[in-house]
Each structure stands twice: as C-alpha cells, then as structure tokens.
Design an enzyme around this catalytic site. Structure first.
Site, short mmCIF file in Angstrom:
data_model
loop_
_atom_site.label_atom_id
_atom_site.label_comp_id
_atom_site.label_asym_id
_atom_site.label_seq_id
_atom_site.Cartn_x
_atom_site.Cartn_y
_atom_site.Cartn_z
N TYR A 212 -11.29 -58.84 36.07
CA TYR A 212 -11.99 -57.76 35.16
C TYR A 212 -13.17 -58.75 34.26
O TYR A 212 -14.28 -58.30 34.39
CB TYR A 212 -10.99 -57.16 34.29
CG TYR A 212 -11.65 -56.29 32.91
CD1 TYR A 212 -12.45 -55.23 33.50
CD2 TYR A 212 -11.87 -56.79 31.79
CE1 TYR A 212 -12.97 -54.24 32.55
CE2 TYR A 212 -12.51 -56.15 30.98
CZ TYR A 212 -13.12 -54.79 31.34
OH TYR A 212 -13.92 -54.32 30.14
N VAL A 282 -21.95 -52.95 26.83
CA VAL A 282 -22.15 -53.62 25.63
C VAL A 282 -23.32 -54.76 25.64
O VAL A 282 -23.47 -55.26 24.56
CB VAL A 282 -20.89 -53.95 24.77
CG1 VAL A 282 -20.00 -52.83 24.62
CG2 VAL A 282 -20.24 -55.18 25.76
N1 GLU Z 1 -16.05 -56.99 28.77
C1 GLU Z 1 -16.37 -55.76 27.80
C2 GLU Z 1 -15.09 -55.49 27.23
O1 GLU Z 1 -14.13 -55.59 28.00
C3 GLU Z 1 -16.85 -54.57 28.46
C4 GLU Z 1 -17.31 -53.48 27.37
C5 GLU Z 1 -18.43 -52.53 27.66
O2 GLU Z 1 -19.49 -53.09 28.15
O3 GLU Z 1 -18.14 -51.44 27.63
O4 GLU Z 1 -14.97 -55.25 26.12
#
Ligand code: GLU
Length: 328
Positions: A212, A282
């Site tokens: 992930y 994000v």
């Molecule tokens: N890597 C980010 C997280 O897990 C992704 C969040 C997003 O872009 O919505 O918080």
C-alpha cells in the site's frame, strides 16, 4: 500537425450542437487558460503534512493535462512534473485486483460511499472489518492484501502495470515518500490490524501495508496520469496501445465507485457541480474521467478542508463547465 481540437462527435452527441465546435477554443488554449486562471486565484488551502515527505513539495506548482481517446495529449503549467500520486494509485490497485480475482473481491470490500474521513477507524469496527469502498484507506489496504497474496512480487507487478498504462518505463515509486509514510503510517497499520482481527486480511499485515505504501508513493506527471487512466474513458480499452486493460463492465463499475466515493467527503458536491467520476489524492492530484472523451489530470499541492486540491478542483470544474462534460 493541426492544433488538438475538441472531439466533434462528442460535442454533437452531448449537446446536439454541431456549431459549438467552431466557437470552442482548441484544447491546448483552454488548458493553458485554465492554468493561468488557477495561478491567479487567491492563495488558499494547505499542503498535506501528516506524511512528512509531502510537506516538502513546492506549494506553488500548478499543472493540467488531458488525454483524449482519439490519441491527443495536451498539457499546460508543470504538466510534465512528476508528483506523489497518493490515493490516485488506488485506481491502479483496484483494476489489477478486479482483473485478478473477479467478483469475489466484493465479498471483502463494499461499494458504498463512507460519509467518514478517508482513514476513519470507527466505521470499520461497526462493519466487522469490511471497508465501505476500495477508495478509502481501509479498502485500498484490503486491495493491497489481495494483490500481495496473488502475485509473487506485487510491487513489481504494479509498477509494470502502471508503466505499461502510462507508456513510460521510467515511472518509479519515490523512495523518500515511501519510507516517510512507512515510518508514520500508524493509522493505516491500525486499519490493517483491525481488518486482520476480523479475518479480512489474508497475508501478513506488514506485507499488505508495504504494498500500500509503495503504491501511494508512485510519482507520475499529469500527462502520464491522464494517459494511464484513459482506458476508463474508453470502455476498458487503452486508446493509445489498443490493450484491453479491463472489461467494459469493470470500467463502468470503477467509474461508478469513483462518482460516489472518489473525492472524499466532497464526492456528492463534486458530482453535483462537476458531474464526472474522479479521484483525489492528498499529494494534490485529481483525475477526472470523461467517458467517451478522455481523462483530465490536474495538480497543485494546496488542499481544502476535505483534502482536495483547491486549484486542481478549480481547473477541472471550469473545464467541465466550458466543455459541458457532466455525465449526468
Ligand atoms: N498515502 C495516503 C494515506 O494513506 C493516501 C491518502 C490519500 O491520498 O487519500 O494516508
């Protein structure tokens, strides 16, 4: 070569107005104008800083690109600059998992909007470890688990897939962002362990999380993002390579979930005002799918209170208005 124009048949079908084509500026001009417009907006929003490496980006970058299903790619601003795609990557992971395990995926993750923040834990507890949809963090970690248990090296498989879609072999996952998120991703770890406790994570939790974090750390430019997702605007067929990336049914289904759940808790408003399946990250990127026409990718790092890029939202909203793109 002539200036990229706006697909006449699309305009005619959508508006019943063939004459509109003559009045519409070329796509190149429109994209440049919208970047200029976004740059002129009063400064608002904040760069995400809960992943330390993301806080270091230049907040003033602005980029916009569009790839059309007849093979045009236009861009303006910093449309070749690679940025951290973060949650936009959830579309790649989901497509791979749907291809790999078919409908059995939907026993482990739902397709409903969450109405909660993207990294909420409470809902997952109430709902016995079944994430609401594949675009919130819990759902994407579940998808990462599926990939991890079905590929000997899921990170390599994902990278190959994204490179193929973007037609570019130099695409990479940003190591600094990957490590930064790995070190600070306690909430994501909490989501993964909670799902494991309900028996909804098959592989090792740390391996699912590792996939992930790697996926979120992929870096692509707006032009690359738009090309990479163009199959979703073309019933699953990649218009640049001719490859059948996913079935027509699955392309429709991915677009459907994007429409209800792709823009965090602003998804309803986005459907209302813009009317396109879209995903936000994000890192400041947003992609919007225009079925039968193409993909818009926009980037600028400052986020509004919902976590959506202020300037990217502005550019996509304006483009949808100018071209009458709403699917509804
Ligand atoms: N890597 C980010 C997280 O897990 C992704 C969040 C997003 O872009 O919505 O918080």
């Amino acid at each position: 070569m002539s200036e990229p124009g706006i697909t006449p048949s699309f305009q005619r079908t959508l508006h019943g107005d063939a004459s509109r084509q003559q009045d519409t500026p070329s796509l190149t001009t429109l994209v440049s104008d919208l970047v200029a417009e976004a740059r002129a907006l009063p400064v608002s929003g904040k760069v995400a800083n809960y992943i330390p490496a993301l806080a270091e980006v230049d907040p003033n970058r602005v980029a916009l690109a569009m790839a059309t299903i007849d093979g045009q790619v236009v861009g303006a601003g910093e449309a070749d600059h690679r940025f951290s795609i973060q949650s936009l990557s959830k579309i790649f992971g989901l497509t791979m998992a749907m291809n790999r395990v078919g409908d059995s995926l939907w026993k482990r993750v739902n397709m409903e909007p969450s109405g909660q923040s993207f990294n909420s834990i409470v809902q997952l507890e109430w709902e016995h470890g079944i994430p609401r949809n594949p675009f919130i963090n819990a759902g994407a970690i579940l998808v990462a688990d599926v990939l991890n248990s079905h590929y000997s090296s899921s990170k390599q498989a994902l990278l190959r897939f994204v490179r193929q879609l973007a037609l570019c072999e130099s695409i990479y996952a940003d190591d600094k962002v990957y490590r930064s998120e790995k070190q600070t991703g306690n909430r994501n770890a909490a989501l993964a362990y909670l799902m494991k406790s309900f028996g909804n994570i098959e592989s090792d939790v740390t391996a699912a999380l590792d996939h992930y974090f790697y996926q979120c750390a992929l870096a692509l430019s707006c032009k690359e993002m738009a090309k990479a997702l163009s199959f979703l605007a073309n019933r699953g067929v990649h218009p640049f390579s001719g490859q059948q990336v996913c079935s027509r049914r699955d392309a429709h289904r991915i677009n459907a979930i994007l429409s209800t759940s792709g823009m965090y808790n602003q998804s309803g408003e986005f459907a209302f005002t813009v009317g396109l399946p879209a995903k936000s990250g994000v890192g400041g990127g947003i992609v919007a799918i225009v079925p039968g026409y193409g993909v818009i990718a926009a980037y600028s790092p400052r986020l509004n209170d919902f976590g959506n890029s202020v300037q990217a939202m502005h550019m996509i909203t304006r483009m949808a208005e100018e071209l009458g793109l709403s699917v509804f």
